[in-house]
Design a protein around this motif. Structure first.
Motif, PDB file in Angstrom:
ATOM      1  N   VAL A   1      -1.778  20.397  -5.333  1.00  0.00           N
ATOM      2  CA  VAL A   1      -2.433  20.536  -4.031  1.00  0.00           C
ATOM      3  C   VAL A   1      -3.838  19.937  -4.081  1.00  0.00           C
ATOM      4  CG1 VAL A   1      -3.400  22.215  -2.404  1.00  0.00           C
ATOM      5  CG2 VAL A   1      -1.109  22.567  -3.334  1.00  0.00           C
ATOM      6  N   ILE A   2      -4.621  20.344  -5.082  1.00  0.00           N
ATOM      7  CA  ILE A   2      -6.025  19.923  -5.140  1.00  0.00           C
ATOM      8  C   ILE A   2      -6.166  18.438  -5.453  1.00  0.00           C
ATOM      9  CG2 ILE A   2      -8.239  20.270  -6.292  1.00  0.00           C
ATOM     10  CD1 ILE A   2      -7.359  22.595  -4.483  1.00  0.00           C
ATOM     11  N   PHE A   3      -5.495  17.973  -6.493  1.00  0.00           N
ATOM     12  CA  PHE A   3      -5.757  16.606  -6.941  1.00  0.00           C
ATOM     13  C   PHE A   3      -5.067  15.548  -6.082  1.00  0.00           C
ATOM     14  CE2 PHE A   3      -6.879  19.109 -10.705  1.00  0.00           C
ATOM     15  CZ  PHE A   3      -8.160  18.608 -10.909  1.00  0.00           C
ATOM     16  N   THR A   4      -3.922  15.864  -5.503  1.00  0.00           N
ATOM     17  CA  THR A   4      -3.363  14.913  -4.533  1.00  0.00           C
ATOM     18  C   THR A   4      -4.197  14.914  -3.257  1.00  0.00           C
ATOM     19  OG1 THR A   4      -1.807  16.605  -3.734  1.00  0.00           O
ATOM     20  CG2 THR A   4      -0.986  15.057  -5.378  1.00  0.00           C
ATOM     21  N   ASP A   5      -4.796  16.055  -2.918  1.00  0.00           N
ATOM     22  CA  ASP A   5      -5.684  16.100  -1.757  1.00  0.00           C
ATOM     23  C   ASP A   5      -6.930  15.240  -1.980  1.00  0.00           C
ATOM     24  OD1 ASP A   5      -3.927  17.738  -0.508  1.00  0.00           O
ATOM     25  OD2 ASP A   5      -5.174  19.541  -0.541  1.00  0.00           O
ATOM     26  N   LEU A   6      -7.448  15.221  -3.202  1.00  0.00           N
ATOM     27  CA  LEU A   6      -8.598  14.361  -3.493  1.00  0.00           C
ATOM     28  C   LEU A   6      -8.228  12.889  -3.301  1.00  0.00           C
ATOM     29  CD1 LEU A   6     -10.147  15.996  -6.705  1.00  0.00           C
ATOM     30  CD2 LEU A   6     -10.966  16.150  -4.357  1.00  0.00           C
ATOM     31  N   PHE A   7      -7.087  12.502  -3.821  1.00  0.00           N
ATOM     32  CA  PHE A   7      -6.606  11.123  -3.668  1.00  0.00           C
ATOM     33  C   PHE A   7      -6.386  10.792  -2.191  1.00  0.00           C
ATOM     34  CE2 PHE A   7      -2.478   8.759  -3.260  1.00  0.00           C
ATOM     35  CZ  PHE A   7      -2.998   7.485  -3.461  1.00  0.00           C
TER      36      PHE A   7
ATOM     37  N   VAL B   1       3.998  10.553  -6.905  1.00  0.00           N
ATOM     38  CA  VAL B   1       5.012  10.930  -7.891  1.00  0.00           C
ATOM     39  C   VAL B   1       4.386  11.050  -9.282  1.00  0.00           C
ATOM     40  CG1 VAL B   1       7.131  10.210  -9.049  1.00  0.00           C
ATOM     41  CG2 VAL B   1       6.913   9.939  -6.565  1.00  0.00           C
ATOM     42  N   GLY B   2       3.506  10.089  -9.609  1.00  0.00           N
ATOM     43  CA  GLY B   2       2.846  10.119 -10.909  1.00  0.00           C
ATOM     44  C   GLY B   2       1.978  11.349 -11.093  1.00  0.00           C
ATOM     45  N   LEU B   3       1.196  11.698 -10.061  1.00  0.00           N
ATOM     46  CA  LEU B   3       0.368  12.899 -10.143  1.00  0.00           C
ATOM     47  C   LEU B   3       1.222  14.151 -10.294  1.00  0.00           C
ATOM     48  CD1 LEU B   3      -2.435  12.268  -7.465  1.00  0.00           C
ATOM     49  CD2 LEU B   3      -2.770  12.672  -9.906  1.00  0.00           C
TER      50      LEU B   3
ATOM     51  N   PHE C   1       0.830  -1.207   0.000  1.00  0.00           N
ATOM     52  CA  PHE C   1       0.000   0.000   0.000  1.00  0.00           C
ATOM     53  C   PHE C   1       0.865   1.259   0.000  1.00  0.00           C
ATOM     54  CE2 PHE C   1      -3.622  -2.508   2.066  1.00  0.00           C
ATOM     55  CZ  PHE C   1      -4.314  -2.611   0.878  1.00  0.00           C
ATOM     56  N   MET C   2       1.914   1.246   0.791  1.00  0.00           N
ATOM     57  CA  MET C   2       2.793   2.415   0.868  1.00  0.00           C
ATOM     58  C   MET C   2       3.497   2.663  -0.461  1.00  0.00           C
ATOM     59  SD  MET C   2       4.461   1.984   4.648  1.00  0.00           S
ATOM     60  CE  MET C   2       3.405   1.904   6.096  1.00  0.00           C
ATOM     61  N   GLY C   3       3.919   1.578  -1.102  1.00  0.00           N
ATOM     62  CA  GLY C   3       4.562   1.715  -2.410  1.00  0.00           C
ATOM     63  C   GLY C   3       3.617   2.303  -3.443  1.00  0.00           C
ATOM     64  N   ILE C   4       2.364   1.830  -3.437  1.00  0.00           N
ATOM     65  CA  ILE C   4       1.363   2.364  -4.362  1.00  0.00           C
ATOM     66  C   ILE C   4       1.136   3.849  -4.097  1.00  0.00           C
ATOM     67  CG2 ILE C   4      -1.076   2.268  -5.008  1.00  0.00           C
ATOM     68  CD1 ILE C   4      -0.969  -0.758  -4.455  1.00  0.00           C
ATOM     69  N   TYR C   5       1.065   4.205  -2.824  1.00  0.00           N
ATOM     70  CA  TYR C   5       0.833   5.598  -2.437  1.00  0.00           C
ATOM     71  C   TYR C   5       1.935   6.506  -2.976  1.00  0.00           C
ATOM     72  CZ  TYR C   5       0.640   9.687   0.668  1.00  0.00           C
ATOM     73  OH  TYR C   5       0.607  10.960   1.167  1.00  0.00           O
ATOM     74  N   VAL C   6       3.184   6.119  -2.757  1.00  0.00           N
ATOM     75  CA  VAL C   6       4.305   6.939  -3.224  1.00  0.00           C
ATOM     76  C   VAL C   6       4.288   7.045  -4.747  1.00  0.00           C
ATOM     77  CG1 VAL C   6       6.813   7.084  -3.383  1.00  0.00           C
ATOM     78  CG2 VAL C   6       5.746   6.461  -1.216  1.00  0.00           C
ATOM     79  N   CYS C   7       4.009   5.936  -5.426  1.00  0.00           N
ATOM     80  CA  CYS C   7       3.977   5.943  -6.894  1.00  0.00           C
ATOM     81  C   CYS C   7       2.887   6.873  -7.426  1.00  0.00           C
ATOM     82  CB  CYS C   7       3.760   4.525  -7.422  1.00  0.00           C
ATOM     83  SG  CYS C   7       5.188   3.444  -7.210  1.00  0.00           S
ATOM     84  N   VAL C   8       1.711   6.839  -6.784  1.00  0.00           N
ATOM     85  CA  VAL C   8       0.619   7.706  -7.223  1.00  0.00           C
ATOM     86  C   VAL C   8       0.988   9.173  -7.024  1.00  0.00           C
ATOM     87  CG1 VAL C   8      -1.755   8.420  -6.755  1.00  0.00           C
ATOM     88  CG2 VAL C   8      -1.187   5.985  -6.880  1.00  0.00           C
TER      89      VAL C   8
ATOM     90  N   MET D   1       6.723  21.205  -5.430  1.00  0.00           N
ATOM     91  CA  MET D   1       7.490  22.033  -6.369  1.00  0.00           C
ATOM     92  C   MET D   1       6.978  21.865  -7.792  1.00  0.00           C
ATOM     93  SD  MET D   1      11.451  21.469  -5.254  1.00  0.00           S
ATOM     94  CE  MET D   1      12.139  22.017  -3.698  1.00  0.00           C
ATOM     95  N   PHE D   2       6.764  20.628  -8.202  1.00  0.00           N
ATOM     96  CA  PHE D   2       6.451  20.338  -9.593  1.00  0.00           C
ATOM     97  C   PHE D   2       5.031  20.725  -9.989  1.00  0.00           C
ATOM     98  CE2 PHE D   2       9.876  16.854  -9.545  1.00  0.00           C
ATOM     99  CZ  PHE D   2      10.801  17.728 -10.064  1.00  0.00           C
ATOM    100  N   SER D   3       4.055  20.423  -9.114  1.00  0.00           N
ATOM    101  CA  SER D   3       2.665  20.467  -9.571  1.00  0.00           C
ATOM    102  C   SER D   3       1.867  21.669  -9.110  1.00  0.00           C
ATOM    103  CB  SER D   3       1.939  19.189  -9.137  1.00  0.00           C
ATOM    104  OG  SER D   3       2.075  18.988  -7.741  1.00  0.00           O
TER     105      SER D   3
END
Length: 671
Positions: free
Chosen positions: A184-190, A20-22, A11-18, A177-179
């Motif tokens: 802020v908004i879309f990682t907050d939704l996730f 970074v991907g976002l 689960f933690m690996g998936i979280y970090v990947c998502v 930095m990147f997004s």
């Protein structure tokens, strides 16, 4: 210390990947313009910003802090959190402050000062001080987050609190930095989805564990020695353990915090979400959703406190063992300060070979070899249960593998959301209102975004340095809310409600109040929260009034433009009287319904937070009484506020033509 299993790590690996991907996916959209990077350029739907607000205000450190008060006080812990955790400022942001800021058409709260005071010396001075104030506040917030994240993660991982915090903050800094605002908004939704899963699991687990309100009351009495633990009504003198005596006068504190929240709320500087909203109605809707979503945190936190009570009861049948163990550690480290206590306990637990064999043997003799590390982590500097450790202890010892990873991720996600929102606001102001305004007005988007990356790095380093200078998250939060927060209360308030207040008054008041708060933190750190607020508030008031009369009033044309777009209540009578009679009635009607809605909004919000906690405790009498209050508050809010919301905006004509027409008419009729 294998607290996580394979499923947890997956689960933690998936979280970090998502994450970074976002960050990488949204980098392109955020880079389209600096407006996209800072506020999303009005392209983000209101409901997404409302959900993001919940994730922004629900952080790991704040959760641990509130859980500690609920563990010590029961439902009464909510009233201590009037100082910030109950986010009562949302009521005022929902009713009028949010829409007032949106009407400006500005990009940031600092740029708003130019709109209010004009692009003159005073306006630019106020804009600059706003940037400094937000940067300083952000560094304090990052210190608060760093301290809490470190305490939490060091319980699970064989590293010191500092190293645990550094790793997580680094990850959050990179994707922020990147997004930009999109991130802020879309990682907050996730992350909000993960938080919701944790809320449901913890709340249901605690509800099932409590047999009756009498049972949990007896357990709370045994663990906390608090006979009023079940009370849903604040007491004049609360029963507080050693180290928390300053919170004993609960009702005076509650009223004090309420007073502070009212002034903070009605003078709020403007969240980027309002500058990104499309109209007045969206401002109200996104804040209402934001407030409703905040309700979910309270049954989860009460659930963790309940699980913590049962856990401590099982681990320490004899509570005197805690004080004995604390005295033993102090005897081996007589010079240890409270700031270093967490790192010391982590070191003893994870690397016992580095410490005296006699100390380790005696501690194991006192605590027992079974669950020795977990028991050790619960010992506070004062030899009592460390309430700030209840949250991680509950997750380690009461949540099963797999679900443990999800709950831990939810709390990490909460901190990441608070981090990215806080840093995004400060970065936006620094880049737009400092770098672009004064150094590189013709800078291209690519250059501005690179400057934002450097700004994020500087803010993070400053926050980490400050975190290492304080002893607890309570200390940081108290100074942020009362010391530093009080410095800006008066300047922020006067600029919205008093026409004569000018840019010089705003800047001097903020500068004097901020300087006073920093000096207090350095020279008189022992000041309690009453003294901190009074000291910095008076300093800001004196500086603001003196600064105002040091300079001439704001230019009439600037004031007219501000008033016509914002239409605030307060001391603006000479401008309001220049409007046509029908417009005056319309403005007065809007103000009447906004103000009359305040008590209903506050009752609705507080009862909405309290009721689900009482439900978890099976305290049915208090639950149904609170629901009556909730219905009263909600009914008043529906008729006085919701039904009065416009389809789009209250005022479609956002220029000064009405005032100009009235001035011309008055001139023609004058003798």
């Amino acid at each position: 210390m294998g607290y996580f299993g394979t499923i947890d790590y997956i689960f933690m690996g998936i979280y970090v990947c998502v994450l970074v991907g976002l960050g990488l996916y949204l980098k392109g959209k955020a880079s389209e313009s600096i407006e996209d990077y800072i506020t999303g350029a009005g392209k983000i739907p209101w409901w997404a910003m409302g959900i993001s607000g919940m994730a922004q205000f629900l952080d790991l450190t704040g959760t641990a802090l509130i859980v500690s008060f609920l563990f010590m006080l029961g439902p009464q812990g909510l009233f201590i959190e009037f100082r910030g955790g109950a986010v009562l400022i949302l009521a005022f942001m929902m009713l009028w402050v949010g829409k007032w800021h949106r009407r400006s058409g500005c990009l940031t709260g600092a740029q708003w000062n130019i709109f209010r005071f004009g692009d003159c010396w005073g306006g630019r001075f106020a804009q600059l001080i706003s940037v400094v104030a937000v940067v300083l506040t952000t560094i304090g917030m990052l210190a608060y987050l760093t301290k809490g994240v470190g305490i939490f993660l060091s319980t699970f991982l064989p590293f010191s609190p500092e190293y645990c915090a550094y790793g997580l903050i680094f990850l959050a800094a990179v994707y922020t930095m990147f997004s930009g605002f999109y991130g802020v908004i879309f990682t907050d939704l996730f992350q909000g989805g993960i938080i919701l899963v944790a809320v449901i699991y913890i709340s249901v687990k605690a509800f099932a564990l409590v047999g009756s309100s009498e049972e949990i009351s007896a357990v709370a009495m045994q663990v906390t020695n608090n006979p009023d633990w079940m009370s849903a009504v604040p007491k004049w003198n609360a029963n507080m353990p050693k180290g928390y005596e300053s919170y004993k006068p609960l009702i005076p504190l509650m009223l004090f915090y309420l007073f502070r929240n009212v002034f903070h709320g009605i003078g709020n500087i403007g969240d980027p979400k309002y500058f990104g909203a499309k109209n007045d109605r969206e401002c109200g809707k996104l804040t209402a959703l934001w407030t409703i979503m905040m309700t979910f945190r309270w049954p989860m936190m009460m659930g963790i406190a309940v699980l913590g009570l049962f856990l401590v009861k099982d681990l320490f049948p004899d509570m005197s063992v805690l004080s004995q163990a604390g005295e033993l550690i102090h005897s081996h480290f007589p010079d240890i300060k409270e700031q270093g206590w967490g790192a010391l306990i982590s070191g003893i637990a994870n690397n016992p070979q580095n410490y005296s064999p006699e100390l380790i043997a005696n501690l194991q003799g006192l605590l027992g070899s079974e669950q020795y590390v977990e028991k050790l982590s619960l010992i506070s500097y004062d030899g009592t249960v460390n309430p700030e450790k209840i949250l991680p202890a509950v997750l380690i010892l009461t949540v099963t593998e797999g679900l443990r990873g999800i709950v831990v991720l939810a709390l990490i996600a909460a901190s990441m959301s608070t981090f990215d929102s806080t840093v995004n606001m400060a970065t936006g102001m620094t880049v737009n209102d400092l770098y672009r305004k004064y150094f590189r007005p013709d800078a291209e988007t690519k250059e501005l975004i690179r400057v934002s990356w450097v700004t994020v790095a500087i803010l993070v380093v400053g926050g980490v340095i400050f975190a290492n200078s304080v002893s607890s998250i309570h200390e940081i939060w108290g100074w942020l809310m009362m010391g530093l927060g009080g410095a800006f209360l008066v300047p922020n308030l006067l600029r919205l409600y008093w026409w004569r207040f000018n840019g010089t008054g705003s800047a001097v008041g903020s500068l004097v109040g901020m300087t006073a708060a920093v000096i207090q933190r350095i020279i008189w750190p022992e000041m309690n929260e009453f003294e901190q607020l009074g000291y910095s508030l008076v300093a800001g008031l004196i500086g603001g009034v003196i600064g105002t009369f040091m300079d001439k009033p704001t230019e009439p044309e600037v004031l007219k433009t501000f008033y016509m777009k914002t239409r605030p209540f307060g001391f603006w009578g000479h401008l309001k009287r220049m409007l046509p009679e029908e417009e005056q009635k319309k403005v007065s009607q809007e103000h009447f319904y906004d103000l009359i809605s305040v008590p209903f909004a506050l009752v609705w919000q507080v009862s909405m937070f309290l009721a689900p906690m009482l439900l978890v405790l099976h305290y049915w009498t208090a639950f149904w009484g609170t629901m009556v209050l909730f219905c009263i508050g909600g009914t008043g809010l529906y008729f006085f506020w919701w039904k009065k919301l416009p389809e789009v905006n209250f005022y479609e004509d956002n220029d000064t033509s009405l005032l100009n027409d009235q001035e011309e008419l008055a001139s023609e009729n004058s003798p």
